[in-house]
Scaffold this active site. Structure first.
Site, mmCIF file in Angstrom:
data_model
loop_
_atom_site.group_PDB
_atom_site.id
_atom_site.type_symbol
_atom_site.label_atom_id
_atom_site.label_comp_id
_atom_site.label_asym_id
_atom_site.label_seq_id
_atom_site.Cartn_x
_atom_site.Cartn_y
_atom_site.Cartn_z
ATOM 1 N N GLU A 52 0.824 -1.208 0.000
ATOM 2 C CA GLU A 52 0.000 0.000 0.000
ATOM 3 C C GLU A 52 0.865 1.268 0.000
ATOM 4 O O GLU A 52 0.666 2.188 0.804
ATOM 5 C CB GLU A 52 -0.963 -0.008 1.191
ATOM 6 C CG GLU A 52 -1.882 -1.222 1.175
ATOM 7 C CD GLU A 52 -2.956 -1.218 2.248
ATOM 8 O OE1 GLU A 52 -2.704 -0.707 3.359
ATOM 9 O OE2 GLU A 52 -4.047 -1.738 1.963
ATOM 10 N N ASP A 101 -8.381 -9.094 3.995
ATOM 11 C CA ASP A 101 -8.030 -8.059 4.962
ATOM 12 C C ASP A 101 -9.090 -7.992 6.061
ATOM 13 O O ASP A 101 -9.918 -7.084 6.058
ATOM 14 C CB ASP A 101 -7.923 -6.706 4.222
ATOM 15 C CG ASP A 101 -7.437 -5.595 5.116
ATOM 16 O OD1 ASP A 101 -6.970 -5.885 6.226
ATOM 17 O OD2 ASP A 101 -7.542 -4.423 4.702
ATOM 18 N N GLU A 110 -12.287 -2.644 12.314
ATOM 19 C CA GLU A 110 -12.311 -1.874 11.069
ATOM 20 C C GLU A 110 -13.483 -2.277 10.167
ATOM 21 O O GLU A 110 -14.249 -1.426 9.715
ATOM 22 C CB GLU A 110 -10.987 -2.060 10.329
ATOM 23 C CG GLU A 110 -10.967 -1.381 8.969
ATOM 24 C CD GLU A 110 -9.646 -1.523 8.236
ATOM 25 O OE1 GLU A 110 -8.696 -2.108 8.790
ATOM 26 O OE2 GLU A 110 -9.567 -1.031 7.092
HETATM 27 C C1 GCV Z 1 -2.287 0.192 8.566
HETATM 28 C C2 GCV Z 1 -5.926 -2.098 5.528
HETATM 29 C C3 GCV Z 1 -6.321 -0.931 6.366
HETATM 30 C C4 GCV Z 1 -5.184 0.043 6.530
HETATM 31 C C5 GCV Z 1 -3.995 -0.706 7.144
HETATM 32 C C6 GCV Z 1 -3.645 -1.870 6.230
HETATM 33 C C7 GCV Z 1 -2.530 -2.729 6.816
HETATM 34 O O1 GCV Z 1 -5.695 -1.707 4.213
HETATM 35 O O2 GCV Z 1 -7.448 -0.315 5.809
HETATM 36 O O3 GCV Z 1 -5.608 1.067 7.378
HETATM 37 O O4 GCV Z 1 -2.876 0.133 7.284
HETATM 38 O O5 GCV Z 1 -4.776 -2.698 6.083
HETATM 39 O O6 GCV Z 1 -2.855 -3.724 7.445
HETATM 40 O O7 GCV Z 1 -1.375 -2.402 6.624
#
Ligand code: GCV
Length: 608
Positions: free
Chosen positions: A235, A314, A342
């Site tokens: 990411e 995720d 989340e």
């Molecule tokens: C810390 C998902 C979440 C992100 C998180 C990422 C990860 O994409 O939405 O907020 O980033 O996972 O686990 O690195």
């Protein structure tokens, strides 16, 4: 003192000198009429033995932190209405029982639902020592021993943890040490470039030297730092791919730097194409972790631990076990869970996780991993977890990380007894509500393993096509005839990443467990489920049931004698959950009815 230790009223205004001293003071505070002999034996490590002597006193023998865990075992037993043991011994299954905070230096918490950061504010490392001790105590009381305080997305100035902020960080480590809690830092793979080095290439001598010197400096200040946590090439984060290196080369370079000090590199495997074109049908995101790591098995240094999210996507409500956790045979692995809700209700909706974690261990032999990690649900709110009932996830996570055979119902009951001390009928009502809360949430959200369908970015509430034409690889492909993704060998081939027995379990839609059906298969709405219902009817039924169960849950919640201030928070969040469940139910049912044109067999209201 908050959460489940509210009955424990020992003074936390000063720092105990050691875990053994803390164990003594906790025991004498909790049991003023009993006497204890707390003795340490380094050979026992984190383990302990408890024995009732003939004169009625108790001996607690253990390693330096073992005695502390022994003390909290006695306290948990007594405070949850049990009796003290005549003889009992225990040691943890996993050496590292980690909490990963996604706290940013500006004081915000990524995916945090419990207020601002406990550790950072306005670009500074700053904390309330009393709260740190409270937190250390909460963690120790359930056996958790590693706390990574900063976000895996390391935004400036969090890099300063390894630089200018080291003295304050060392003072924080001192605060946690008597609680057996060791700090860990998330690091920025490109950090050498802040210091005039033109590259972060893991094979570049200057880069390697920078990390060695940095590790030396950090360990001089914090000799027991657990290690570094790394999100690389994920990411948008920097990583070895930029330099044509693989992840073993990146991780091993850092591992060399921390090895002299006994440090670990915890290397996350959340690597996938987050710029996917939705038209690209050759890419299937759940395959990504395996494709990036399986071929590297055996190449990682012995102080590297690959931290793998429990599912291939995720942290969705329902995902199969990540195949990588079963595939890497010569690599240290940790399974990553997420306490922060989340995708599971933002600590507004009730969602007790231990039933889900227990399901993971049905397919994952507990010896395959050497550690557990969980994304924190903690924040600066008075109750630490935003929703007082979300504390059950932190508590039960600790028990499970100590012993993955922990029984879900027993662990949740223990938490209820310690926290609320309800009469038996109320305790039972709350227990069954908490244990069923995940299934209820699952029913009113995305159907049968398909996942997502959430409001983009925020991830609370429904938006069935919010991610459908986006870059994240999270597509359901619902059309007027069918929904789901074929991940068998006839489709994306994801299923082939599993051992044969699991391929067999999921391959055939007729025998695939219902709750995973749309994760593995693309099926027409007329598909007959095992119980004879059509797929579309099952989707409608689940959603109506999910909402009805939430209404019953609300009645139960309103009837329970929660004390203040918990009561007000619990009741107001329950109202928000009811609203959310109704939105999900109506929007998902309407979405599928508009596509399929199928009526509900029971004539319930679905909007046109
Ligand atoms: C810390 C998902 C979440 C992100 C998180 C990422 C990860 O994409 O939405 O907020 O980033 O996972 O686990 O690195």
């Amino acid at each position: 003192m908050k959460a489940w230790l509210s009955k424990l009223n020992a003074d936390l205004s000063f720092s105990p000198a050691s875990a053994a001293e803390l164990a003594r003071s906790e025991l004498s505070g909790a049991f003023p009429d009993l006497s204890f002999h707390v003795t340490t034996d380094p050979d026992l490590g984190e383990g302990y033995r408890i024995r009732r002597e003939e004169d009625g006193s108790f001996t607690v023998k253990g390693g330096e932190t073992g005695v502390l865990y022994g003390a909290y075992e006695m306290i948990r037993r007594a405070f949850s209405g049990g009796s003290l043991p005549d003889s009992y011994s225990s040691s943890p299954k996993y050496a590292l029982r980690m909490i990963n905070c996604w706290d940013n230096a500006d004081g915000t918490v990524e995916r945090g639902y419990s207020g601002q950061s406990l550790f950072f504010e306005n670009g500074k490392l700053t904390y309330d020592p009393l709260r740190m001790r409270e937190l250390g105590r909460l963690m120790a009381s359930v056996g958790l021993n590693v706390l990574c305080i900063n976000n895996v997305n390391v935004h400036f100035p969090a890099q300063l943890l390894l630089e200018d902020w080291l003295p304050e960080a060392a003072a924080l480590a001192d605060l946690f040490r008597p609680f057996g809690v060791r700090l860990m830092f998330s690091v920025d793979f490109s950090q050498p470039m802040r210091h005039g080095i033109p590259t972060a290439d893991p094979l570049d001598p200057e880069v390697r030297n920078w990390w060695k010197k940095t590790a030396e400096r950090v360990y001089r200040e914090i000799p027991d730092l657990a290690g570094f946590l790394v999100k690389a090439d994920s990411e948008g984060r920097p990583g070895p791919f930029t330099y044509g290196r693989d992840h073993s080369e990146g991780a091993n370079m850092l591992a060399d730097a921390v090895r002299p000090f006994g440090g670990k590199i915890v290397w996350r495997c959340f690597v996938y194409n987050c710029r996917q074109d939705w038209r690209d049908i050759g890419t299937d995101r759940p395959k990504a972790a395996w494709e990036h790591y399986a071929f590297l098995d055996g190449k990682f240094a012995d102080n590297v631990i690959l931290q793998i999210k429990h599912g291939p996507f995720d942290f969705q409500v329902r995902e199969p076990l990540s195949p990588l956790l079963l595939g890497m045979k010569k690599t240290n692995m940790a399974m990553e869970l997420q306490l922060a809700q989340e995708y599971t209700g933002h600590q507004i909706d009730l969602y007790t996780m231990i039933p889900m974690w227990k399901e993971l261990f049905e397919e994952l032999p507990s010896d395959r991993i050497m550690s557990l990690a969980a994304v924190s649900n903690l924040g600066r709110d008075d109750n630490y977890t935003g929703h007082p009932l979300a504390a059950v996830n932190l508590f039960t996570y600790g028990l499970l990380a100590w012993n993955p055979d922990t029984d879900a119902a027993e662990a949740v009951s223990e938490w209820i007894r310690m926290t609320y001390g309800f009469a038996a009928a109320d305790e039972q009502a709350l227990l069954s509500l908490l244990l069923s809360s995940r299934r209820t949430y699952e029913k009113y959200t995305a159907p049968l393993g398909i996942g997502w369908m959430v409001t983009p970015h925020d991830h609370y509430g429904p938006n069935p096509s919010g991610y459908e034409y986006d870059l994240w690889g999270t597509y359901h492909k619902a059309n007027r005839d069918a929904v789901g993704i074929d991940r068998t060998e006839n489709g994306t081939g994801y299923l082939l990443q599993y051992p044969a027995a699991l391929q067999e379990k999921y391959r055939n839609p007729e025998t695939c467990p219902d709750l995973y059906l749309l994760f593995y298969h693309r099926l027409p709405y007329s598909f007959r489920m095992k119980d004879g219902r059509t797929l579309i009817q099952r989707i409608y039924d689940d959603h109506f049931e999910g909402y009805e169960e939430t209404e019953k849950m609300a009645e139960t919640i309103r009837s329970l004698p929660f004390p203040d201030p918990d009561k007000e928070v619990i009741l107001s969040r329950m109202d928000r959950q009811l609203y959310n469940a109704k939105e999900w139910c109506d929007i998902i049912n309407t979405f599928f009815r508009r596509l399929s044109g199928a009526d509900d067999e029971h004539g319930r209201k679905i909007w046109d």
